[in-house]
Design a protein around this motif. Structure first.
Motif, PDB file in Angstrom:
ATOM      1  N   ASP A  43       0.879  -1.169   0.000  1.00  0.00           N
ATOM      2  CA  ASP A  43       0.000   0.000   0.000  1.00  0.00           C
ATOM      3  C   ASP A  43       0.913   1.214   0.000  1.00  0.00           C
ATOM      4  O   ASP A  43       1.445   1.600   1.039  1.00  0.00           O
ATOM      5  CB  ASP A  43      -0.908  -0.012   1.225  1.00  0.00           C
ATOM      6  CG  ASP A  43      -1.945   1.104   1.206  1.00  0.00           C
ATOM      7  OD1 ASP A  43      -1.827   2.024   0.357  1.00  0.00           O
ATOM      8  OD2 ASP A  43      -2.864   1.073   2.042  1.00  0.00           O
ATOM      9  N   ALA A  44       1.139   1.786  -1.181  1.00  0.00           N
ATOM     10  CA  ALA A  44       2.179   2.791  -1.315  1.00  0.00           C
ATOM     11  C   ALA A  44       1.758   3.937  -2.216  1.00  0.00           C
ATOM     12  O   ALA A  44       1.061   3.739  -3.215  1.00  0.00           O
ATOM     13  CB  ALA A  44       3.449   2.152  -1.877  1.00  0.00           C
ATOM     14  N   PRO A  45       2.187   5.149  -1.888  1.00  0.00           N
ATOM     15  CA  PRO A  45       1.961   6.282  -2.784  1.00  0.00           C
ATOM     16  C   PRO A  45       2.821   6.162  -4.029  1.00  0.00           C
ATOM     17  O   PRO A  45       3.851   5.469  -4.028  1.00  0.00           O
ATOM     18  CB  PRO A  45       2.381   7.487  -1.933  1.00  0.00           C
ATOM     19  CG  PRO A  45       3.364   6.932  -0.961  1.00  0.00           C
ATOM     20  CD  PRO A  45       2.924   5.527  -0.671  1.00  0.00           C
ATOM     21  N   LEU A  46       2.390   6.846  -5.087  1.00  0.00           N
ATOM     22  CA  LEU A  46       3.119   6.842  -6.348  1.00  0.00           C
ATOM     23  C   LEU A  46       3.627   8.238  -6.656  1.00  0.00           C
ATOM     24  O   LEU A  46       2.909   9.227  -6.483  1.00  0.00           O
ATOM     25  CB  LEU A  46       2.215   6.370  -7.486  1.00  0.00           C
ATOM     26  CG  LEU A  46       1.876   4.884  -7.496  1.00  0.00           C
ATOM     27  CD1 LEU A  46       0.702   4.620  -8.425  1.00  0.00           C
ATOM     28  CD2 LEU A  46       3.081   4.047  -7.905  1.00  0.00           C
ATOM     29  N   THR A  47       4.844   8.315  -7.116  1.00  0.00           N
ATOM     30  CA  THR A  47       5.420   9.571  -7.566  1.00  0.00           C
ATOM     31  C   THR A  47       5.704   9.480  -9.057  1.00  0.00           C
ATOM     32  O   THR A  47       5.984   8.396  -9.580  1.00  0.00           O
ATOM     33  CB  THR A  47       6.720   9.891  -6.797  1.00  0.00           C
ATOM     34  OG1 THR A  47       7.186  11.202  -7.161  1.00  0.00           O
ATOM     35  CG2 THR A  47       7.819   8.882  -7.099  1.00  0.00           C
ATOM     36  N   GLY A  48       5.605  10.601  -9.756  1.00  0.00           N
ATOM     37  CA  GLY A  48       5.880  10.593 -11.185  1.00  0.00           C
ATOM     38  C   GLY A  48       7.359  10.435 -11.471  1.00  0.00           C
ATOM     39  O   GLY A  48       8.213  10.986 -10.766  1.00  0.00           O
ATOM     40  N   LEU A  49       7.666   9.666 -12.502  1.00  0.00           N
ATOM     41  CA  LEU A  49       9.041   9.457 -12.941  1.00  0.00           C
ATOM     42  C   LEU A  49       9.207   9.996 -14.345  1.00  0.00           C
ATOM     43  O   LEU A  49       8.349   9.784 -15.200  1.00  0.00           O
ATOM     44  CB  LEU A  49       9.398   7.969 -12.927  1.00  0.00           C
ATOM     45  CG  LEU A  49       9.276   7.230 -11.593  1.00  0.00           C
ATOM     46  CD1 LEU A  49       9.597   5.752 -11.792  1.00  0.00           C
ATOM     47  CD2 LEU A  49      10.177   7.843 -10.539  1.00  0.00           C
ATOM     48  N   GLY A  50      10.288  10.679 -14.565  1.00  0.00           N
ATOM     49  CA  GLY A  50      10.611  11.160 -15.897  1.00  0.00           C
ATOM     50  C   GLY A  50      11.779  10.375 -16.470  1.00  0.00           C
ATOM     51  O   GLY A  50      12.022   9.235 -16.099  1.00  0.00           O
ATOM     52  N   LEU A  51      12.493  11.020 -17.379  1.00  0.00           N
ATOM     53  CA  LEU A  51      13.673  10.409 -17.977  1.00  0.00           C
ATOM     54  C   LEU A  51      14.913  11.161 -17.533  1.00  0.00           C
ATOM     55  O   LEU A  51      14.878  12.372 -17.296  1.00  0.00           O
ATOM     56  CB  LEU A  51      13.582  10.428 -19.501  1.00  0.00           C
ATOM     57  CG  LEU A  51      12.416   9.662 -20.134  1.00  0.00           C
ATOM     58  CD1 LEU A  51      12.480   9.806 -21.651  1.00  0.00           C
ATOM     59  CD2 LEU A  51      12.437   8.200 -19.737  1.00  0.00           C
ATOM     60  N   THR A  52      16.006  10.451 -17.416  1.00  0.00           N
ATOM     61  CA  THR A  52      17.272  11.084 -17.103  1.00  0.00           C
ATOM     62  C   THR A  52      17.829  11.749 -18.370  1.00  0.00           C
ATOM     63  O   THR A  52      17.280  11.597 -19.467  1.00  0.00           O
ATOM     64  CB  THR A  52      18.278  10.051 -16.593  1.00  0.00           C
ATOM     65  OG1 THR A  52      18.584   9.129 -17.658  1.00  0.00           O
ATOM     66  CG2 THR A  52      17.701   9.274 -15.403  1.00  0.00           C
ATOM     67  N   LYS A  53      18.924  12.451 -18.230  1.00  0.00           N
ATOM     68  CA  LYS A  53      19.531  13.111 -19.379  1.00  0.00           C
ATOM     69  C   LYS A  53      19.979  12.111 -20.436  1.00  0.00           C
ATOM     70  O   LYS A  53      20.084  12.449 -21.615  1.00  0.00           O
ATOM     71  CB  LYS A  53      20.723  13.960 -18.930  1.00  0.00           C
ATOM     72  CG  LYS A  53      20.321  15.175 -18.099  1.00  0.00           C
ATOM     73  CD  LYS A  53      21.537  16.003 -17.703  1.00  0.00           C
ATOM     74  CE  LYS A  53      21.130  17.225 -16.901  1.00  0.00           C
ATOM     75  NZ  LYS A  53      22.300  18.041 -16.496  1.00  0.00           N
ATOM     76  N   SER A  54      20.236  10.884 -20.010  1.00  0.00           N
ATOM     77  CA  SER A  54      20.660   9.851 -20.964  1.00  0.00           C
ATOM     78  C   SER A  54      19.480   9.181 -21.651  1.00  0.00           C
ATOM     79  O   SER A  54      19.653   8.319 -22.510  1.00  0.00           O
ATOM     80  CB  SER A  54      21.501   8.791 -20.245  1.00  0.00           C
ATOM     81  OG  SER A  54      20.716   8.102 -19.292  1.00  0.00           O
ATOM     82  N   GLY A  55      18.239   9.568 -21.258  1.00  0.00           N
ATOM     83  CA  GLY A  55      17.058   9.019 -21.894  1.00  0.00           C
ATOM     84  C   GLY A  55      16.504   7.782 -21.236  1.00  0.00           C
ATOM     85  O   GLY A  55      15.578   7.160 -21.751  1.00  0.00           O
ATOM     86  N   SER A  56      17.038   7.412 -20.078  1.00  0.00           N
ATOM     87  CA  SER A  56      16.534   6.238 -19.364  1.00  0.00           C
ATOM     88  C   SER A  56      15.547   6.665 -18.281  1.00  0.00           C
ATOM     89  O   SER A  56      15.468   7.833 -17.897  1.00  0.00           O
ATOM     90  CB  SER A  56      17.698   5.456 -18.754  1.00  0.00           C
ATOM     91  OG  SER A  56      18.446   6.268 -17.874  1.00  0.00           O
ATOM     92  N   LEU A  57      14.785   5.717 -17.772  1.00  0.00           N
ATOM     93  CA  LEU A  57      13.770   6.005 -16.773  1.00  0.00           C
ATOM     94  C   LEU A  57      14.404   6.373 -15.443  1.00  0.00           C
ATOM     95  O   LEU A  57      15.302   5.686 -14.956  1.00  0.00           O
ATOM     96  CB  LEU A  57      12.870   4.780 -16.588  1.00  0.00           C
ATOM     97  CG  LEU A  57      11.687   4.925 -15.623  1.00  0.00           C
ATOM     98  CD1 LEU A  57      10.676   5.916 -16.168  1.00  0.00           C
ATOM     99  CD2 LEU A  57      11.035   3.572 -15.390  1.00  0.00           C
ATOM    100  N   ASP A  58      13.943   7.454 -14.844  1.00  0.00           N
ATOM    101  CA  ASP A  58      14.408   7.853 -13.523  1.00  0.00           C
ATOM    102  C   ASP A  58      13.821   6.899 -12.495  1.00  0.00           C
ATOM    103  O   ASP A  58      12.977   6.053 -12.806  1.00  0.00           O
ATOM    104  CB  ASP A  58      13.991   9.293 -13.242  1.00  0.00           C
ATOM    105  CG  ASP A  58      14.940   9.977 -12.272  1.00  0.00           C
ATOM    106  OD1 ASP A  58      15.758   9.277 -11.651  1.00  0.00           O
ATOM    107  OD2 ASP A  58      14.851  11.212 -12.120  1.00  0.00           O
ATOM    108  N   VAL A  59      14.236   7.028 -11.235  1.00  0.00           N
ATOM    109  CA  VAL A  59      13.778   6.123 -10.185  1.00  0.00           C
ATOM    110  C   VAL A  59      13.290   6.925  -8.978  1.00  0.00           C
ATOM    111  O   VAL A  59      13.676   8.074  -8.793  1.00  0.00           O
ATOM    112  CB  VAL A  59      14.910   5.170  -9.740  1.00  0.00           C
ATOM    113  CG1 VAL A  59      15.338   4.285 -10.889  1.00  0.00           C
ATOM    114  CG2 VAL A  59      16.094   5.946  -9.181  1.00  0.00           C
ATOM    115  N   PRO A  60      12.424   6.344  -8.140  1.00  0.00           N
ATOM    116  CA  PRO A  60      12.003   7.027  -6.916  1.00  0.00           C
ATOM    117  C   PRO A  60      13.189   7.202  -5.971  1.00  0.00           C
ATOM    118  O   PRO A  60      14.161   6.444  -6.041  1.00  0.00           O
ATOM    119  CB  PRO A  60      10.969   6.072  -6.304  1.00  0.00           C
ATOM    120  CG  PRO A  60      10.582   5.146  -7.400  1.00  0.00           C
ATOM    121  CD  PRO A  60      11.771   5.031  -8.293  1.00  0.00           C
TER     122      PRO A  60
END
Length: 205
Positions: free
Chosen positions: A70-87
Motif C-alpha cells: 500500500d504505497a503512494p506513487l510519484t511521477g518518474l521522468g527520464l534522465t539526461k541519458s534518456g533512461s527512466l528515472d527512479v524514486p
C-alpha cells in the motif's frame, strides 16, 4: 509508448537492483522471494475478460492486498541519458510511474517501478516475487476512481535476457507492468535481473 525500451530495461537493472542491504548486512539468506515457473504462464482467456479502458488520469497510490503493498506513487521522468528515472531510494514505501506514458487504466501499457530494498532493509516491492496469478492490484487515480487490475503472470528475467518489447510494448487494452529487481544475486554486482508483473484492467469503481 516511445520511451527508449532498452534504456529503461538497463536503468531498472542498475538503479533498482544494487542490493545494498544484502551486501552490507550479510542477509543473503533473506533475499526477496522469486516467482515460480507456474506463475509465468499466461491464460489466453483473460483477453476476453478485460474491462473497457478508462480516460487518462494520473495514479496516486498502488495497493496489492495479497502481499500487503500500500504505497503512494510519484511521477518518474527520464534522465539526461534518456533512461527512466527512479524514486528516491531513501523512502522505502514509495513507488513510481512513468508520467509521460500511459496512465494506469487507459488503453496501453502503464509502467510502475520501485525498489526491492535500500540500505536500511526491504523496500516497497520486496515481496513482489511472491505474488500469484489472479491476484488483484488496485490503483487510486486523481479523478477519484480506482482502477482494478488482475495479474496475468509474474516472471523473472536475467538482465541479458530482458524482453523489452514484451514488457514495454504498446498494448491494445489497458495493461499494467509492475517492475522491481530480482533474479540471482551477486555480492559484486547486486541483483542480476528483474521481477515483472503483467496485469490487465478488469474493473473500476
Amino acid at each position: 509508448m516511445r520511451i527508449g525500451n532498452t534504456a529503461i530495461a538497463t536503468v531498472t537493472v542498475v538503479a533498482f537492483c544494487s542490493g545494498v542491504w544484502l551486501l552490507y548486512s550479510g542477509a543473503e539468506t533473506h533475499a526477496p522471494p522469486q516467482p515460480g515457473a507456474a506463475q509465468g504462464v499466461f491464460d489466453p482467456g483473460e483477453e476476453a475478460r478485460a474491462a473497457p479502458a478508462l480516460p487518462p488520469s494520473p495514479p496516486m497510490r498502488i495497493r496489492i492486498p495479497s502481499i500487503r503493498i500500500d504505497a503512494p506513487l510519484t511521477g518518474l521522468g527520464l534522465t539526461k541519458s534518456g533512461s527512466l528515472d527512479v524514486p528516491p531510494a531513501g523512502d522505502k514505501n514509495l513507488a513510481g510511474w512513468y508520467e509521460a506514458g500511459t496512465t494506469p487504466g487507459e488503453r496501453g501499457t502503464a509502467i510502475v517501478a520501485g525498489h526491492v530494498d535500500n540500505a536500511q532493509g526491504p523496500a516497497v516491492f520486496y515481496n513482489l516475487g511472491a505474488l500469484k496469478k489472479g491476484s488483484t492490484i488496485e490503483v487510486d487515480r486523481r479523478d477519484g476512481g480506482i482502477a482494478v487490475f488482475t495479474v496475468d503472470a509474474i516472471e523473472v528475467y536475467e538482465a541479458r535476457d530482458f524482453p523489452d518489447e514484451k514488457v514495454y510494448g504498446v498494448a491494445k487494452r489497458p495493461e499494467l507492468r509492475v517492475i522491481t529487481c530480482g533474479g540471482g544475486y551477486s555480492r559484486t554486482t547486486g541483483y542480476k535481473g528483474n521481477v515483472v508483473v503483467f496485469a490487465h484492467l478488469t474493473g473500476s469503481h
